[in-house]
Every structure is written in structure tokens, then in C-alpha cells.
Scaffold this active site. Structure first.
Site, mmCIF file in Angstrom:
data_model
loop_
_atom_site.group_PDB
_atom_site.id
_atom_site.type_symbol
_atom_site.label_atom_id
_atom_site.label_comp_id
_atom_site.label_asym_id
_atom_site.label_seq_id
_atom_site.Cartn_x
_atom_site.Cartn_y
_atom_site.Cartn_z
ATOM 1 N N SER A 139 -98.219 2.640 -17.435
ATOM 2 C CA SER A 139 -99.500 2.877 -18.194
ATOM 3 C C SER A 139 -99.422 2.207 -19.431
ATOM 4 O O SER A 139 -98.630 2.079 -19.997
ATOM 5 C CB SER A 139 -99.745 4.177 -18.290
ATOM 6 O OG SER A 139 -100.739 4.673 -19.165
ATOM 7 N N TYR A 152 -96.767 12.732 -19.514
ATOM 8 C CA TYR A 152 -97.283 11.901 -19.032
ATOM 9 C C TYR A 152 -96.904 10.520 -19.762
ATOM 10 O O TYR A 152 -96.363 9.385 -19.076
ATOM 11 C CB TYR A 152 -98.810 11.671 -18.764
ATOM 12 C CG TYR A 152 -99.338 10.502 -18.012
ATOM 13 C CD1 TYR A 152 -99.383 10.721 -16.784
ATOM 14 C CD2 TYR A 152 -99.675 9.378 -18.981
ATOM 15 C CE1 TYR A 152 -100.002 9.346 -16.049
ATOM 16 C CE2 TYR A 152 -100.257 8.457 -18.081
ATOM 17 C CZ TYR A 152 -100.620 8.370 -16.797
ATOM 18 O OH TYR A 152 -101.091 7.186 -16.155
#
Length: 255
Positions: A139, A152
Site C-alpha cells: 500500500s 495496517y
């Protein structure tokens, strides 16, 4: 990774980026096997997309990963691409560590242990294929942190470094390691993200990803233009300003 002629297993692809990628890769001339926990969704995918195969798998459960891996390798021995797509994203408040710890443990199990278990299950087989690829999914938040989602961010940073190191160890084998680095994309990863004006439309994201794979089959990192704001903040020398900008936008940090 060649854009066509592959047999591709994509666990965690019953919705969002995973499913959209599966559909487009099938259209490019690949045999696709989609994995997921929700049997109803798997049935719906089979009905909606003839030719896409489905397998039940829970990447948070080691035994489920082992059983699904054995089934894929038995039923689809030509598989030469693994896309480790499974992931969750949860808001955490570490001023209340009991709640945050539960979220962190779930996130690490899904986002980090899940892909590692999958790679462990497939890597021996993939090395027997003449042209194989492991695609990991990190990401933009692996490089610039979103305040609301610390675990995350951390798991995606770990996936990035795991990918970098795995690529070093597999040098000289038939297995390539390709890391997909999404920005915020209009999916249901977080509540409200699909409707966010800051999130990249899913169709636009997938179109750019497919184009990049097609034009750059030897790429090690697949980066759409929108993710480069986060990916190269430190290299540009404005990391602090990028962190501030990311965390001053909408509640999800979408930009």
C-alpha cells in the site's frame, strides 16, 4: 509477468480490488482461480463470471490455507502465478490499547501471516514452473503512515520489505516477485471509502494496473500515478509535509 497465458490463484478476491483484478486478468487470456471465505460470494462469482474457478479458503486459518493450497495444486497443476491479495483495514485508537490490541492481532494475522502462509505453500511448486510470479499487495501507506490505521500501515510496510527480501532470495530461479502498491481505492476496505471523493475509482485503478503489467512485465513494483505521492515522500525530501497532508484530508486519510 506476462499479461496472458497464466494460471493464476487469487485468494481474498471475492470483492474489491481482488475481484476486479481477477475479472480483468481473465479477459486478458488467463485461467483464474479465486479464493475466499464466503461461500455465497464464491457461488455468485461463478454465476456472474463463467470460467472463473472458486475455492474456499480462510487465510487466517493455517489448516484452511494448507487444504486450499493442496486443492489448487491438485486441480490446477499449471498454476504459475500467486496473487496474495487478502487484507483488512481497521481504525485503531492506541489510547485505548485493549481494543487496539485485538484489532492489531487480527490485522497482523490477515495481512501479514496470511500472505506468508500462502507463499510458503506455493513457493516450492512455483519454482518448478518455467515462468512464475508471486504478486504481493502492499500500500502507499507502507511508506507514509495514516494516523488512524497504525497496524495496517505496519503490516503493509512489512509486506514491502518481505517482498524485497524474497526477491533477493529467488534471484536466479524462475520465480519473479512483483509488488502491487495501491493508493486509496474506492472499495469497502473502510466504511465510507467507496463513496470518498478522494479515493481512486476502482475501474480506473484496475485499468492502470493492467496497463502497467502489460507494458512493464519485468517490473518489481506496480505503482499507479496516484500512489507516488505517498511512495516517494521520503525520496523527495518532504516526508514530514506529506504525512501532514495525508492526515489532514478526510477521516480516512484519502487523498
Amino acid at each position: 509477468m506476462d499479461i496472458k497465458g497464466n494460471t493464476i490463484f487469487i485468494p481474498g478476491a471475492t470483492s474489491g480490488i481482488g475481484l476486479a483484478l481477477a475479472v480483468e486478468l481473465q479477459a486478458k487470456g488467463n485461467e483464474i482461480i479465486v479464493g475466499g471465505r464466503r461461500t455465497g460470494r464464491l457461488t455468485q462469482i461463478s454465476d456472474d463470471h463463467p470460467g472463473i474457478h472458486t475455492i474456499e479458503i480462510d487465510t487466517t486459518d493455517l489448516e484452511s490455507v494448507r487444504q486450499a493450497t493442496n486443492r489448487v495444486l491438485t486441480e490446477y497443476p499449471e498454476v504459475n502465478v500467486l496473487v496474495a491479495m487478502a487484507g483488512i483495514m481497521q481504525v485503531e485508537d492506541w489510547t485505548s490499547p485493549d481494543d487496539a490490541l485485538t484489532s492489531a492481532e487480527n490485522t497482523v494475522t490477515t495481512n501479514l501471516l496470511g500472505p506468508i502462509r500462502l507463499i510458503a505453500g506455493f513457493i516450492g511448486h512455483l519454482q518448478t514452473r518455467p515462468d512464475a510470479t508471486i504478486m504481493t499487495v502492499s500500500s502507499g501507506l507502507a511508506f507514509t503512515p495514516l494516523k488512524a490505521t497504525p497496524s495496517y500501515n505496519a503490516t503493509k510496510a512489512a509486506i514491502h520489505m518481505f517482498s524485497e527480501t524474497l526477491r533477493l532470495q529467488l534471484a536466479g530461479t524462475s520465480v519473479k516477485v512483483m509488488e502491487l502498491q495501491p493508493p486509496s481505492v474506492a472499495t469497502d476496505l473502510l466504511p465510507g471509502q467507496r463513496e470518498s471523493s478522494f479515493a481512486m475509482p476502482l475501474e480506473e485503478f484496475i485499468e492502470e494496473v493492467i496497463s502497467l503489467i502489460e507494458s512493464q512485465p519485468a517490473a518489481t513494483e506496480i505503482q499507479v500515478e496516484r500512489v507516488k505521492f505517498l511512495r516517494y515522500a521520503e525520496a523527495r525530501g518532504n516526508y514530514k509535509e506529506t504525512v501532514a497532508a495525508l492526515n489532514s484530508t478526510d477521516p480516512h486519510g484519502n487523498r
